[in-house]
Enzyme design. Structure first.
Site, PDB file in Angstrom:
ATOM      1  N   HIS A 131       0.867  -1.181   0.000  1.00 21.29           N
ATOM      2  CA  HIS A 131       0.000   0.000   0.000  1.00 21.29           C
ATOM      3  C   HIS A 131       0.908   1.237   0.000  1.00 21.29           C
ATOM      4  O   HIS A 131       2.027   1.191   0.522  1.00 21.29           O
ATOM      5  CB  HIS A 131      -0.858  -0.038   1.265  1.00 21.29           C
ATOM      6  CG  HIS A 131      -1.914   1.003   1.343  1.00 21.29           C
ATOM      7  ND1 HIS A 131      -1.661   2.281   1.773  1.00 21.29           N
ATOM      8  CD2 HIS A 131      -3.236   0.957   1.064  1.00 21.29           C
ATOM      9  CE1 HIS A 131      -2.788   2.974   1.758  1.00 21.29           C
ATOM     10  NE2 HIS A 131      -3.759   2.197   1.332  1.00 21.29           N
ATOM     11  N   ASP A 172       2.405  -4.755   7.849  1.00 18.62           N
ATOM     12  CA  ASP A 172       1.244  -3.899   7.629  1.00 18.62           C
ATOM     13  C   ASP A 172       0.007  -4.786   7.804  1.00 18.62           C
ATOM     14  O   ASP A 172      -0.359  -5.544   6.911  1.00 18.62           O
ATOM     15  CB  ASP A 172       1.311  -3.298   6.221  1.00 18.62           C
ATOM     16  CG  ASP A 172       0.054  -2.506   5.867  1.00 18.62           C
ATOM     17  OD1 ASP A 172      -0.937  -2.587   6.614  1.00 18.62           O
ATOM     18  OD2 ASP A 172       0.079  -1.817   4.829  1.00 18.62           O
ATOM     19  N   GLN A 179      -5.227  -4.941   6.783  1.00 17.07           N
ATOM     20  CA  GLN A 179      -6.304  -5.826   6.305  1.00 17.07           C
ATOM     21  C   GLN A 179      -6.318  -7.171   7.013  1.00 17.07           C
ATOM     22  O   GLN A 179      -7.274  -7.937   6.845  1.00 17.07           O
ATOM     23  CB  GLN A 179      -6.162  -6.068   4.785  1.00 17.07           C
ATOM     24  CG  GLN A 179      -6.226  -4.818   3.937  1.00 17.07           C
ATOM     25  CD  GLN A 179      -7.589  -4.116   3.993  1.00 17.07           C
ATOM     26  OE1 GLN A 179      -8.590  -4.684   4.455  1.00 17.07           O
ATOM     27  NE2 GLN A 179      -7.627  -2.873   3.546  1.00 17.07           N
ATOM     28  N   LYS A 224     -11.178  -0.141  10.377  1.00 22.67           N
ATOM     29  CA  LYS A 224     -11.396  -1.306   9.523  1.00 22.67           C
ATOM     30  C   LYS A 224     -11.777  -2.532  10.354  1.00 22.67           C
ATOM     31  O   LYS A 224     -11.886  -3.632   9.829  1.00 22.67           O
ATOM     32  CB  LYS A 224     -10.133  -1.618   8.713  1.00 22.67           C
ATOM     33  CG  LYS A 224      -9.746  -0.540   7.702  1.00 22.67           C
ATOM     34  CD  LYS A 224      -8.565  -0.995   6.887  1.00 22.67           C
ATOM     35  CE  LYS A 224      -7.825   0.134   6.211  1.00 22.67           C
ATOM     36  NZ  LYS A 224      -8.535   0.765   5.113  1.00 22.67           N
ATOM     37  N   CYS A 276      -4.674   2.700  -3.678  1.00 24.84           N
ATOM     38  CA  CYS A 276      -3.370   3.108  -3.120  1.00 24.84           C
ATOM     39  C   CYS A 276      -2.302   2.054  -3.381  1.00 24.84           C
ATOM     40  O   CYS A 276      -1.427   1.820  -2.534  1.00 24.84           O
ATOM     41  CB  CYS A 276      -3.478   3.422  -1.626  1.00 24.84           C
ATOM     42  SG  CYS A 276      -4.587   4.773  -1.259  1.00 24.84           S
TER      43      CYS A 276
HETATM   44  N1  C6P Z   1      -6.588   0.809   2.577  1.00 25.58           N
HETATM   45  C1  C6P Z   1      -8.467   0.550   1.054  1.00 25.58           C
HETATM   46  O1  C6P Z   1      -7.829  -0.413   0.631  1.00 25.58           O
HETATM   47  P1  C6P Z   1      -5.307   4.034   6.833  1.00 25.58           P
HETATM   48  O2  C6P Z   1      -5.863   4.813   5.674  1.00 25.58           O
HETATM   49  O3  C6P Z   1      -4.065   4.670   7.405  1.00 25.58           O
HETATM   50  O4  C6P Z   1      -6.340   3.684   7.840  1.00 25.58           O
HETATM   51  O5  C6P Z   1      -4.853   2.623   6.236  1.00 25.58           O
HETATM   52  C2  C6P Z   1      -3.828   2.581   5.276  1.00 25.58           C
HETATM   53  C3  C6P Z   1      -3.655   1.212   4.733  1.00 25.58           C
HETATM   54  C4  C6P Z   1      -2.444   0.576   4.934  1.00 25.58           C
HETATM   55  N2  C6P Z   1      -2.245  -0.668   4.502  1.00 25.58           N
HETATM   56  C5  C6P Z   1      -3.202  -1.358   3.834  1.00 25.58           C
HETATM   57  C6  C6P Z   1      -2.928  -2.747   3.395  1.00 25.58           C
HETATM   58  C7  C6P Z   1      -4.439  -0.763   3.601  1.00 25.58           C
HETATM   59  O6  C6P Z   1      -5.371  -1.453   2.953  1.00 25.58           O
HETATM   60  C8  C6P Z   1      -4.662   0.557   4.034  1.00 25.58           C
HETATM   61  C9  C6P Z   1      -5.963   1.251   3.729  1.00 25.58           C
HETATM   62  C10 C6P Z   1      -7.873   1.383   2.162  1.00 25.58           C
HETATM   63  O7  C6P Z   1      -9.566   0.869   0.616  1.00 25.58           O
HETATM   64  C11 C6P Z   1      -7.753   2.817   1.773  1.00 25.58           C
HETATM   65  S1  C6P Z   1      -6.681   3.042   0.395  1.00 25.58           S
END
Ligand code: C6P
Length: 426
Positions: free
Chosen positions: A142, A219, A222, A245, A384
């Site tokens: 990401h 990370d 998810q 999430k 992203c």
């Molecule tokens: N993905 C989506 O896939 P934040 O925005 O900081 O809460 O999370 C960032 C982030 C980091 N790593 C992974 C694997 C993610 O999937 C995400 C957030 C969202 O729709 C928004 S792009």
């Protein structure tokens, strides 16, 4: 032919009753709801990888905080401040228990997973990386991880190497064994890809990194919401995830770090709350985790995150995982029945709770818009993961992502909407 015929291990109807938003009917013009002829379709919410919905228990824990003990933490000796401080500290303990950490010292509350990535990249990376050092990432990172390490590498003169993704959407572990070498200082990887649904072998990657003395950053944005995860079993040095999430509120995320490593790191943000003593020349820092939590923290959000951990543990994350993987597998099977639909990532029986796809000749945004006409909420874009999409040869993709309250009927509604798009654009 669909192979995912299992019934769910969850009582989904009972769970859905805890999420008032799922009762909504939507459609028509968002600026004048209720006035259009399309306004009366049941919401099918399949955008959970972006943000999950929030159960009553979590919302009520936060309203209880605001109605009963709203005060700043660690600053007052009055009654409300003490109650708020205890609740805030206990939220750290609860999150530590949720992911198998040793204790609250290892749990830093931040704004979101993105801030957790930045905290480590700045506080550790800027001082520890230099020319000749390598940061190993994956092609499926990401932007929160990819852009952050890319920019810190530029500033420090370190090199970034990206582990390749195979044709069938897995991480190329031969490349990992070759790339993670003595020059590697950090291996940072997405646990469950938000674009492909790939589940990366976290413990195996952590072993490879530790063999060469590198740190491991997982990370978990998810993975933490969707499967049981124990930082001790993976043996990662850092883990990042977001409250919003995992049935929790927006505005709070978590950085887990091994205590000994966090202890060695300098603060990332300076100000109130994080200092022990200050004079005009210098300052000293509070103990962990407060050293990394400058300023008034997200107190209501911490209370909500605590309630979200309770909520998910009461259901059981093994069962949540089984339910979501059943739905993702079913969606994979149904969508791959269309010969003009490309589904990205690994096979249906080996993926996290999402399906990314494209319909030949139709932009993902148009596809998502047609789904919206059916009140089916999916996401379209590069999610992203722009470099990954370049590698896939797709500017964008559509993505349906599932959570504990979704049903097979909702997958059917998605498939019907996609089929409609096929007829429309044929
Ligand atoms: N993905 C989506 O896939 P934040 O925005 O900081 O809460 O999370 C960032 C982030 C980091 N790593 C992974 C694997 C993610 O999937 C995400 C957030 C969202 O729709 C928004 S792009």
């Amino acid at each position: 032919m669909a192979t995912h015929e299992q019934t769910s291990p969850l009582d989904v109807e009972a769970l859905r009753a805890e999420f008032p938003v799922l009762e909504r009917r939507v459609g028509g013009d968002v600026t004048s709801p209720g006035e259009g002829e399309d306004d009366d379709q049941p919401l099918v919410y399949l955008d959970n990888a972006a943000t999950s919905q929030t159960p009553r228990a979590v919302v009520e824990s936060m309203s209880d905080y605001y109605y009963s003990y709203n005060a700043n933490v660690h600053r007052g000796i009055h009654h409300l401040s003490q109650e708020a401080s205890v609740a805030y500290e206990e939220a750290h303990d609860r999150v530590a228990e949720f992911i198998g950490a040793e204790g609250r010292e290892e749990i830093v509350f931040v704004k979101n997973a993105t801030e957790a990535e930045n905290l480590v990249a700045y506080a550790w990376g800027l001082s520890e990386l230099g020319p000749g050092d390598k940061v190993v990432l994956t092609q499926m990172e990401h932007h929160a991880s990819l852009v952050t390490w890319q920019q810190i590498a530029k500033q420090t003169g370190a090199e970034v190497e990206y582990l390749r993704v195979t044709e069938d959407g897995y991480l190329d572990m031969d490349h990992a064994r070759e790339a993670i070498d003595e020059s590697t200082e950090m291996v940072s990887f997405v646990h469950v890809s938000n674009a492909l649904g790939t589940i990366n072998p976290a413990a195996e990657l952590a072993d490879l990194a530790h063999e060469v003395g590198a740190y491991v950053f997982v990370d978990g944005a998810q993975s933490v919401p969707t499967r049981p995860l124990d930082v001790g079993e993976i043996d990662c040095d850092f883990l990042a995830f977001s409250g919003h999430k995992m049935c929790g509120p927006t505005g709070i995320g978590v950085l887990y770090g091994k205590e000994a490593i966090l202890e060695e790191m300098d603060p990332y943000l300076y100000g109130g709350e994080m200092i022990r003593s200050v004079d005009y020349e210098d300052s000293t820092w509070e103990e962990l985790p407060w050293k990394f939590e400058a300023g008034t923290p997200p107190i209501a959000e911490a209370v909500g995150l605590h309630a979200a951990c309770d909520y998910l543990d009461d259901i059981g994350l093994e069962r949540v995982q089984d339910h979501e993987e059943m739905l993702a597998g079913y969606a994979y099977d149904r969508l791959t029945e269309f010969d003009d639909v490309t589904v990205y990532g690994p096979p249906g029986d080996d993926r996290g709770a999402l399906v990314g796809f494209n319909l030949d000749g139709v932009h993902a945004h148009d596809l998502s818009s047609i789904c919206n006409d059916y009140a089916v909420a999916i996401r379209a874009g590069d999610h992203c993961t722009q470099p990954l999409h370049d590698t896939l040869g797709a500017a964008a993709s559509a993505r349906a992502s599932f959570y504990l309250y979704n049903t097979r009927e909702e997958v059917d509604a998605l498939v019907e909407a996609v089929d409609d798009a096929r007829q429309l654009f044929a």
